[in-house]
Design a protein around this motif. Structure first.
Motif, PDB file in Angstrom:
ATOM      1  N   GLN A 194       0.831  -1.200   0.000  1.00 53.34           N
ATOM      2  CA  GLN A 194       0.000   0.000   0.000  1.00 53.34           C
ATOM      3  C   GLN A 194       0.867   1.252   0.000  1.00 53.34           C
ATOM      4  O   GLN A 194       2.057   1.200   0.298  1.00 53.34           O
ATOM      5  CB  GLN A 194      -0.957   0.011   1.180  1.00 53.34           C
ATOM      6  CG  GLN A 194      -0.311   0.151   2.539  1.00 53.34           C
ATOM      7  CD  GLN A 194      -1.354   0.139   3.646  1.00 53.34           C
ATOM      8  OE1 GLN A 194      -2.404   0.736   3.510  1.00 53.34           O
ATOM      9  NE2 GLN A 194      -1.059  -0.547   4.729  1.00 53.34           N
ATOM     10  N   PHE A 253      -4.373  -0.721 -12.132  1.00 57.99           N
ATOM     11  CA  PHE A 253      -4.215   0.441 -11.263  1.00 57.99           C
ATOM     12  C   PHE A 253      -4.815   1.665 -11.938  1.00 57.99           C
ATOM     13  O   PHE A 253      -5.029   1.692 -13.141  1.00 57.99           O
ATOM     14  CB  PHE A 253      -2.740   0.696 -10.922  1.00 57.99           C
ATOM     15  CG  PHE A 253      -1.913   1.150 -12.091  1.00 57.99           C
ATOM     16  CD1 PHE A 253      -1.728   2.506 -12.341  1.00 57.99           C
ATOM     17  CD2 PHE A 253      -1.313   0.234 -12.937  1.00 57.99           C
ATOM     18  CE1 PHE A 253      -0.958   2.940 -13.411  1.00 57.99           C
ATOM     19  CE2 PHE A 253      -0.541   0.654 -14.017  1.00 57.99           C
ATOM     20  CZ  PHE A 253      -0.368   2.014 -14.249  1.00 57.99           C
ATOM     21  N   VAL A 290       0.387   4.209  -6.464  1.00 56.20           N
ATOM     22  CA  VAL A 290      -0.562   3.143  -6.135  1.00 56.20           C
ATOM     23  C   VAL A 290       0.169   1.804  -6.170  1.00 56.20           C
ATOM     24  O   VAL A 290       1.272   1.703  -6.697  1.00 56.20           O
ATOM     25  CB  VAL A 290      -1.752   3.083  -7.125  1.00 56.20           C
ATOM     26  CG1 VAL A 290      -2.602   4.317  -7.071  1.00 56.20           C
ATOM     27  CG2 VAL A 290      -1.290   2.808  -8.535  1.00 56.20           C
ATOM     28  N   ILE A 348      -4.496   6.092 -11.390  1.00 56.61           N
ATOM     29  CA  ILE A 348      -4.007   7.279 -10.685  1.00 56.61           C
ATOM     30  C   ILE A 348      -4.780   8.462 -11.251  1.00 56.61           C
ATOM     31  O   ILE A 348      -4.716   8.724 -12.452  1.00 56.61           O
ATOM     32  CB  ILE A 348      -2.486   7.482 -10.866  1.00 56.61           C
ATOM     33  CG1 ILE A 348      -1.721   6.252 -10.376  1.00 56.61           C
ATOM     34  CG2 ILE A 348      -2.029   8.729 -10.125  1.00 56.61           C
ATOM     35  CD1 ILE A 348      -0.228   6.304 -10.631  1.00 56.61           C
TER      36      ILE A 348
END
Length: 179
Positions: A43, A128, A120, A130
């Protein structure tokens, strides 16, 4: 896809931050422990957040982040600790920090500390997103615990107000082989 690949703009290349993202929406990020595993495994947190380490297990766990720039901590998380113990950071790190449990040596997780919102970890399917990146050419890094840098420097041009689909990024399986 490959889970837990960090995709981020390096702290040394800090971009202009969108006003909506100037401060983190949540002051805390949670690292939990269940069935002798850290959750989540990978994370991102920001320097204006605190990592709260919790446990759902009925045994003690030791939690030890090993950062380069921030203060390391080493504390015991008691069984069924839902309040959590804090790890406070002040400085962005260049790479994800490994977090270990010395009581259960197979337990590990990674946390990337950034001073901006543009990082991320990929989900279980290797995807993912962003959001609200500034327009222009931006440098990203791709990092995973097994090979380290998957790609150390990838330049991507972002157009104002447009979505950029990177498609499938192919990584040779040999990069993930045990050495």
């Amino acid at each position: 896809g490959i889970a837990n690949i960090f995709v981020f703009i390096p702290a040394t290349k800090k971009p202009k931050v969108h006003p909506d993202l100037a401060k983190s929406k949540s002051k805390e990020v949670v690292l939990d422990q269940k069935n002798c595993q850290f959750l989540p495994h990978a994370q991102v947190m920001r320097t204006d957040q605190i990592l709260m380490v919790k446990s759902m297990d009925n045994c003690n766990h030791n939690t030890r982040p090993n950062p380069i720039k921030n203060n390391p901590v080493n504390f015991t998380v008691p069984p069924n600790s839902r309040e959590g113990l804090p790890w406070k950071v002040n400085v962005a790190e260049n790479l994800p920090t490994q977090i270990k449990c010395d009581i259960h040596p197979w337990m590990s997780a990674y946390c990337l500390v950034l001073d901006h919102p543009y990082g991320v970890a990929t989900d279980k399917d290797g995807k993912f997103k962003i959001e609200k990146l500034p327009a222009g050419e931006l440098e990203f890094r791709y990092w995973h615990e097994r090979p380290g840098y998957v790609e150390k420097s990838v330049k991507i041009t972002i157009e104002d107000g447009k979505t950029k689909d990177l498609g499938t990024i192919k990584v040779p399986a040999a990069k993930f082989a045990k050495q």
